[in-house]
Design a protein around this motif. Structure first.
Motif, PDB file in Angstrom:
ATOM      1  N   LEU A 211       0.766  -1.102  -0.186  1.00 18.32           N
ATOM      2  CA  LEU A 211      -0.050   0.004  -0.019  1.00 18.32           C
ATOM      3  C   LEU A 211       0.860   1.230   0.000  1.00 18.32           C
ATOM      4  O   LEU A 211       0.298   2.296  -0.427  1.00 18.32           O
ATOM      5  N   ALA A 212       1.985   1.368   0.599  1.00 16.45           N
ATOM      6  CA  ALA A 212       2.972   2.266   0.408  1.00 16.45           C
ATOM      7  C   ALA A 212       3.646   2.521  -0.822  1.00 16.45           C
ATOM      8  O   ALA A 212       4.415   3.591  -0.814  1.00 16.45           O
ATOM      9  N   SER A 213       3.771   1.596  -1.734  1.00 11.13           N
ATOM     10  CA  SER A 213       4.443   1.671  -2.777  1.00 11.13           C
ATOM     11  C   SER A 213       3.559   2.703  -3.737  1.00 11.13           C
ATOM     12  O   SER A 213       2.537   2.880  -3.945  1.00 11.13           O
ATOM     13  N   ARG A 214       4.447   2.825  -4.867  1.00 11.89           N
ATOM     14  CA  ARG A 214       3.927   3.653  -6.043  1.00 11.89           C
ATOM     15  C   ARG A 214       3.472   2.591  -7.085  1.00 11.89           C
ATOM     16  O   ARG A 214       4.183   0.985  -7.044  1.00 11.89           O
ATOM     17  N   VAL A 215       2.628   2.606  -7.910  1.00  9.81           N
ATOM     18  CA  VAL A 215       2.138   1.582  -8.733  1.00  9.81           C
ATOM     19  C   VAL A 215       3.138   1.434  -9.896  1.00  9.81           C
ATOM     20  O   VAL A 215       2.992   0.071 -10.218  1.00  9.81           O
ATOM     21  N   GLN A 216       3.968   2.040  -9.913  1.00 14.66           N
ATOM     22  CA  GLN A 216       5.223   1.566 -11.108  1.00 14.66           C
ATOM     23  C   GLN A 216       6.142   0.465 -10.268  1.00 14.66           C
ATOM     24  O   GLN A 216       7.025  -0.216 -11.135  1.00 14.66           O
ATOM     25  N   LEU A 295       2.131   6.727 -13.442  1.00 13.13           N
ATOM     26  CA  LEU A 295       3.012   6.141 -12.772  1.00 13.13           C
ATOM     27  C   LEU A 295       3.548   6.276 -11.514  1.00 13.13           C
ATOM     28  O   LEU A 295       4.049   5.576 -10.565  1.00 13.13           O
ATOM     29  N   ASP A 296       3.227   7.719 -10.888  1.00 12.68           N
ATOM     30  CA  ASP A 296       3.655   8.096  -9.758  1.00 12.68           C
ATOM     31  C   ASP A 296       2.390   7.890  -8.815  1.00 12.68           C
ATOM     32  O   ASP A 296       2.532   8.404  -7.723  1.00 12.68           O
ATOM     33  N   SER A 297       1.495   7.253  -9.336  1.00  8.12           N
ATOM     34  CA  SER A 297       0.229   7.143  -8.380  1.00  8.12           C
ATOM     35  C   SER A 297       0.666   6.309  -6.958  1.00  8.12           C
ATOM     36  O   SER A 297       1.399   5.306  -7.308  1.00  8.12           O
ATOM     37  N   GLN A 298       0.204   6.240  -5.983  1.00 14.13           N
ATOM     38  CA  GLN A 298       0.431   5.476  -4.945  1.00 14.13           C
ATOM     39  C   GLN A 298      -0.645   4.103  -4.856  1.00 14.13           C
ATOM     40  O   GLN A 298      -1.676   4.318  -5.373  1.00 14.13           O
ATOM     41  N   ILE A 326       0.162  -2.443 -16.583  1.00 13.10           N
ATOM     42  CA  ILE A 326      -1.301  -2.492 -16.006  1.00 13.10           C
ATOM     43  C   ILE A 326      -1.276  -3.203 -14.533  1.00 13.10           C
ATOM     44  O   ILE A 326      -0.318  -3.634 -14.211  1.00 13.10           O
ATOM     45  N   LEU A 327      -1.956  -2.681 -13.817  1.00 15.98           N
ATOM     46  CA  LEU A 327      -2.057  -3.275 -12.591  1.00 15.98           C
ATOM     47  C   LEU A 327      -3.422  -4.040 -12.291  1.00 15.98           C
ATOM     48  O   LEU A 327      -4.510  -3.725 -12.267  1.00 15.98           O
TER      49      LEU A 327
END
Length: 346
Positions: A211-216, A295-298, A326-327
């Motif tokens: 949860l603390a990561s960025r989507v990238q 990319l920079d979204s959490q 893709i996530l």
């Protein structure tokens, strides 16, 4: 039963057969599950009043109990704290020797006792009333001393214990725990506690890292991103969906920009309207301009978006609307061993 001369242990001369062990263990689970299901009729106006009182209080939930009930109480406190309801455990004996000073008028006092006749709790009750905080009882005896001296009474009674001697708290302690979970989950919804809030309270562990990561850091990239160009047939799209088994494929426009998304659900809905779908263009079946993140979204923000719109796939774009990855929901919540872009967690 007898003791071995050479060891200070009890030797059972008649061990149970495997079938008997399985049957007895199964019976325990049956009794405890029945105890939980029988609590459902006890979820009534008193439960509603309890939830509203806790939500309206500016204080904490002070949970108290002794013995097995005390152990359950500590677990309830842990669950409440991790889901946004400030709580602490108060041992009833220590409370009478100074710890009562941590209780204030704004708090809600939650007392746990299956019998409702726990001396330590009932001795504490007058002092709690003198402070002025509201008292809630989780008890299996609604006519007990504890119940009579409480503002709200939640019946957690069970018809029988799983213990064959009827002595060890088994079904009764499970019922206490289950009612505590019911309270915590309702409070999550009542307070609109979000996944981003959960992340703040769980900075450690696998879920906290995700949860603390960025989507990238956790998205799928390259050949792991299902994609097919505008104008392709639905048959080609289905093959691409099957290739990675993510339940969807992205539809690309010029320069690898995102034109739309096609999901298993889109295909099912199309099948309801047409018998022969394979020659149909994906342009007619896709969802244009789907929800996406950058990319920079959490990861916690992406997860909130998925939860809000009930979707499991999110395209990751740059600021020129070009596909970067893709996530999938499993990439955030974890499916098996958690990895960052294919690298094992450190």
């Amino acid at each position: 039963m007898k003791k071995n001369r050479h060891e200070n242990r009890v030797v059972n001369p008649c061990p149970l057969s495997p079938n008997t062990i399985i049957a007895q263990a199964s019976e325990v689970l049956k009794i405890e599950s029945e105890g939980i299901l029988n609590l459902i009729p006890h979820i009534n106006h008193q439960f509603v009043e309890m939830v509203n009182s806790i939500c309206q209080s500016s204080g904490r939930v002070i949970v108290s109990g002794i013995g097995k009930s005390g152990i359950v109480g500590r677990k309830i406190v842990a669950t409440l704290n991790s889901t946004g309801t400030r709580s602490l455990f108060l041992h009833p004996v220590e409370a009478m020797h100074g710890d009562l000073g941590m209780v204030s008028q704004e708090d809600i006092f939650l007392a746990l006792s299956s019998s409702g006749e726990t001396d330590e709790l009932n001795l504490l009750a007058p002092s709690i009333r003198k402070i002025g905080c509201k008292t809630i009882a989780f008890t299996g005896n609604v006519h007990s001393t504890l119940a009579v001296n409480s503002d709200i009474v939640i019946d957690v009674g069970v018809s029988r214990e799983a213990c064959p001697l009827g002595l060890a708290p088994t079904a009764s302690s499970t019922a206490l725990l289950a009612m505590g979970d019911a309270l915590a989950v309702v409070l999550i919804n009542q307070k609109k506690f979000k996944l981003s809030d959960f992340r703040r309270f769980h900075p450690g562990g696998n879920l906290g890292l995700r949860l603390a990561s960025r989507v990238q850091d956790i998205m799928l990239t390259g050949d792991m991103v299902p994609r097919i160009a505008l104008g392709s047939t639905l048959e080609q799209a289905i093959r691409e969906i099957n290739r990675l088994e993510l339940g969807a494929t992205l539809i690309t426009g010029p320069c690898d920009t995102l034109a739309g998304i096609l999901t298993d659900g889109d295909i099912r809905r199309l099948l309801a309207r047409h018998t022969d779908i394979y020659a149909i263009s994906v342009d007619r079946a896709m969802t244009p301009s789907p929800r996406s993140v950058t990319l920079d979204s959490q990861a916690c923000d992406a997860l909130n978006l998925m939860e809000k719109h009930q979707i499991t796939i999110l395209p990751i774009l740059n600021h020129e609307n070009r596909i970067q990855g893709i996530l999938h929901l499993h990439d955030i919540l974890g499916k098996g061993e958690f990895k960052f872009n294919g690298k094992h967690e450190i």
